[in-house]
Design a protein around this motif. Structure first.
Motif, PDB file in Angstrom:
ATOM      1  N   ALA A 209      38.763  42.821  38.023  1.00  0.00           N
ATOM      2  CA  ALA A 209      36.797  41.977  37.525  1.00  0.00           C
ATOM      3  C   ALA A 209      36.806  42.280  36.030  1.00  0.00           C
ATOM      4  O   ALA A 209      36.546  41.620  35.190  1.00  0.00           O
ATOM      5  N   GLU A 210      36.658  43.578  35.773  1.00  0.00           N
ATOM      6  CA  GLU A 210      36.720  43.777  34.461  1.00  0.00           C
ATOM      7  C   GLU A 210      37.602  43.686  33.256  1.00  0.00           C
ATOM      8  O   GLU A 210      37.031  43.259  31.787  1.00  0.00           O
ATOM      9  N   ASP A 211      38.676  43.351  33.389  1.00  0.00           N
ATOM     10  CA  ASP A 211      39.500  42.559  33.133  1.00  0.00           C
ATOM     11  C   ASP A 211      40.095  41.754  32.819  1.00  0.00           C
ATOM     12  O   ASP A 211      40.049  40.195  31.291  1.00  0.00           O
ATOM     13  N   LEU A 212      39.733  40.756  33.682  1.00  0.00           N
ATOM     14  CA  LEU A 212      39.311  39.468  33.313  1.00  0.00           C
ATOM     15  C   LEU A 212      38.152  39.065  32.849  1.00  0.00           C
ATOM     16  O   LEU A 212      38.395  37.653  31.846  1.00  0.00           O
ATOM     17  N   LEU A 213      37.101  39.390  32.817  1.00  0.00           N
ATOM     18  CA  LEU A 213      36.169  39.142  31.525  1.00  0.00           C
ATOM     19  C   LEU A 213      36.265  39.638  30.622  1.00  0.00           C
ATOM     20  O   LEU A 213      35.935  39.190  29.584  1.00  0.00           O
ATOM     21  N   GLN A 214      37.210  41.191  30.464  1.00  0.00           N
ATOM     22  CA  GLN A 214      37.826  41.232  29.040  1.00  0.00           C
ATOM     23  C   GLN A 214      37.906  39.697  28.649  1.00  0.00           C
ATOM     24  O   GLN A 214      37.679  40.282  27.324  1.00  0.00           O
TER      25      GLN A 214
ATOM     26  N   GLN B  24      41.085  32.991  36.759  1.00  0.00           N
ATOM     27  CA  GLN B  24      41.427  33.387  37.663  1.00  0.00           C
ATOM     28  C   GLN B  24      42.199  32.466  39.163  1.00  0.00           C
ATOM     29  O   GLN B  24      43.325  32.798  39.315  1.00  0.00           O
ATOM     30  N   VAL B  25      42.087  30.614  38.440  1.00  0.00           N
ATOM     31  CA  VAL B  25      43.242  29.646  38.481  1.00  0.00           C
ATOM     32  C   VAL B  25      44.864  30.473  38.197  1.00  0.00           C
ATOM     33  O   VAL B  25      45.259  29.850  39.704  1.00  0.00           O
ATOM     34  N   SER B  26      44.718  30.697  37.040  1.00  0.00           N
ATOM     35  CA  SER B  26      46.146  30.854  36.758  1.00  0.00           C
ATOM     36  C   SER B  26      45.790  32.011  37.238  1.00  0.00           C
ATOM     37  O   SER B  26      47.642  32.324  37.747  1.00  0.00           O
ATOM     38  N   ARG B  27      46.001  33.122  37.854  1.00  0.00           N
ATOM     39  CA  ARG B  27      46.657  35.079  38.419  1.00  0.00           C
ATOM     40  C   ARG B  27      46.537  34.167  40.088  1.00  0.00           C
ATOM     41  O   ARG B  27      48.013  34.612  39.772  1.00  0.00           O
ATOM     42  N   TRP B  28      46.179  32.854  40.840  1.00  0.00           N
ATOM     43  CA  TRP B  28      46.307  33.258  41.843  1.00  0.00           C
ATOM     44  C   TRP B  28      47.539  31.581  41.967  1.00  0.00           C
ATOM     45  O   TRP B  28      48.295  31.689  43.754  1.00  0.00           O
ATOM     46  N   ARG B  29      47.557  31.329  40.428  1.00  0.00           N
ATOM     47  CA  ARG B  29      49.181  30.250  41.255  1.00  0.00           C
ATOM     48  C   ARG B  29      49.908  30.752  40.447  1.00  0.00           C
ATOM     49  O   ARG B  29      51.156  30.821  41.085  1.00  0.00           O
ATOM     50  N   LEU B  30      50.316  32.272  40.156  1.00  0.00           N
ATOM     51  CA  LEU B  30      51.343  32.896  39.385  1.00  0.00           C
ATOM     52  C   LEU B  30      51.787  33.968  40.799  1.00  0.00           C
ATOM     53  O   LEU B  30      52.696  33.731  41.142  1.00  0.00           O
ATOM     54  N   LYS B  31      51.019  33.795  42.508  1.00  0.00           N
ATOM     55  CA  LYS B  31      51.026  34.493  43.066  1.00  0.00           C
ATOM     56  C   LYS B  31      51.239  35.667  43.677  1.00  0.00           C
ATOM     57  O   LYS B  31      52.322  36.436  43.510  1.00  0.00           O
ATOM     58  N   TRP B  32      50.950  36.230  42.411  1.00  0.00           N
ATOM     59  CA  TRP B  32      50.911  37.926  42.173  1.00  0.00           C
ATOM     60  C   TRP B  32      50.322  38.129  44.200  1.00  0.00           C
ATOM     61  O   TRP B  32      50.013  38.244  44.463  1.00  0.00           O
ATOM     62  N   PRO B  33      51.506  39.488  44.226  1.00  0.00           N
ATOM     63  CA  PRO B  33      51.255  40.327  45.408  1.00  0.00           C
ATOM     64  C   PRO B  33      49.601  41.088  45.427  1.00  0.00           C
ATOM     65  O   PRO B  33      49.164  41.622  44.525  1.00  0.00           O
ATOM     66  N   ARG B  34      49.332  40.374  46.820  1.00  0.00           N
ATOM     67  CA  ARG B  34      47.390  41.086  46.770  1.00  0.00           C
ATOM     68  C   ARG B  34      48.036  42.573  47.287  1.00  0.00           C
ATOM     69  O   ARG B  34      48.376  43.435  47.191  1.00  0.00           O
ATOM     70  N   ARG B  35      46.765  43.473  46.342  1.00  0.00           N
ATOM     71  CA  ARG B  35      46.399  44.097  46.306  1.00  0.00           C
ATOM     72  C   ARG B  35      45.537  44.765  47.556  1.00  0.00           C
ATOM     73  O   ARG B  35      44.912  44.314  47.997  1.00  0.00           O
ATOM     74  N   GLU B  36      45.695  46.507  48.171  1.00  0.00           N
ATOM     75  CA  GLU B  36      44.243  46.649  49.305  1.00  0.00           C
ATOM     76  C   GLU B  36      43.441  47.001  48.435  1.00  0.00           C
ATOM     77  O   GLU B  36      43.391  47.908  47.559  1.00  0.00           O
TER      78      GLU B  36
END
Length: 185
Positions: A35-40, A68-80
């Protein structure tokens, strides 16, 4: 950027960054670092166009949503997501129940896909109408409706304990001021 614009930007960041970070945390599924990266990144993009922005908060929020839309379109592996356990005993049972509900809700939201989580955050946390969510995400209103429906159903399936936490003595529904989603048994 001239000195006046620079001061205006600094004032905006000082006054609105905590509210924007809350939205970013929800969009990132509770991962504060993401979230901090996203906001930054959103603030960096806004700083470059600061002198042309009429409504800075709306502009930065739209950047957050689009990133955020761009991130989920990339289909990054989910982190726990790892969270601390709430304390076993609390002097205030209602505060504990609220804390438990927030922990369960955060965990359930983190287990949704990024797209599902984004739609729920925009619809229920940001309280945007379906048409605005569709415009922001670049999809149809029908897609927003079906994604919202499927997301709520998955949220209920992932966290059935939300229904139990949402009731005081099992008879009367409790207030859900802190919950962005209606949870049904």
């Amino acid at each position: 950027m001239d000195a006046e614009a620079q001061e205006s930007f600094r004032e905006f960041v000082a006054n609105r960054s905590s509210a924007l970070l809350k939205t970013a945390v929800l969009l990132s599924g509770g991962d504060r670092h993401a979230a901090e990266d996203l906001l930054q990144n959103a603030l960096i993009k806004a700083a470059g166009r600061w002198h042309r922005i009429d409504e800075p908060e709306a502009y930065v929020r739209q950047i957050l949503y689009r990133q955020q839309v761009s991130r989920w379109r990339l289909k990054w592996p989910r982190r726990e997501l790892s969270v601390a356990e709430p304390p076993e005993a609390s002097p205030d049972a209602d505060a504990l129940s609220a804390a438990e509900l927030r922990v369960v809700m955060r965990g359930a939201l983190a287990r949704l896909t990024a797209r599902q989580r984004t739609v729920l955050v925009l619809r229920y946390f940001e309280d945007l109408p379906e048409a605005d969510v569709a415009r922001l995400l670049g999809c149809s209103v029908g897609t927003v409706r079906s994604t919202t429906h499927r997301s709520l159903a998955r949220l209920r399936a992932l966290a059935p304990e939300l229904a139990a936490l949402g009731r005081g003595d099992g008879a009367q529904p409790r207030s859900r001021d802190f919950s962005p989603v209606e949870v049904r048994p």
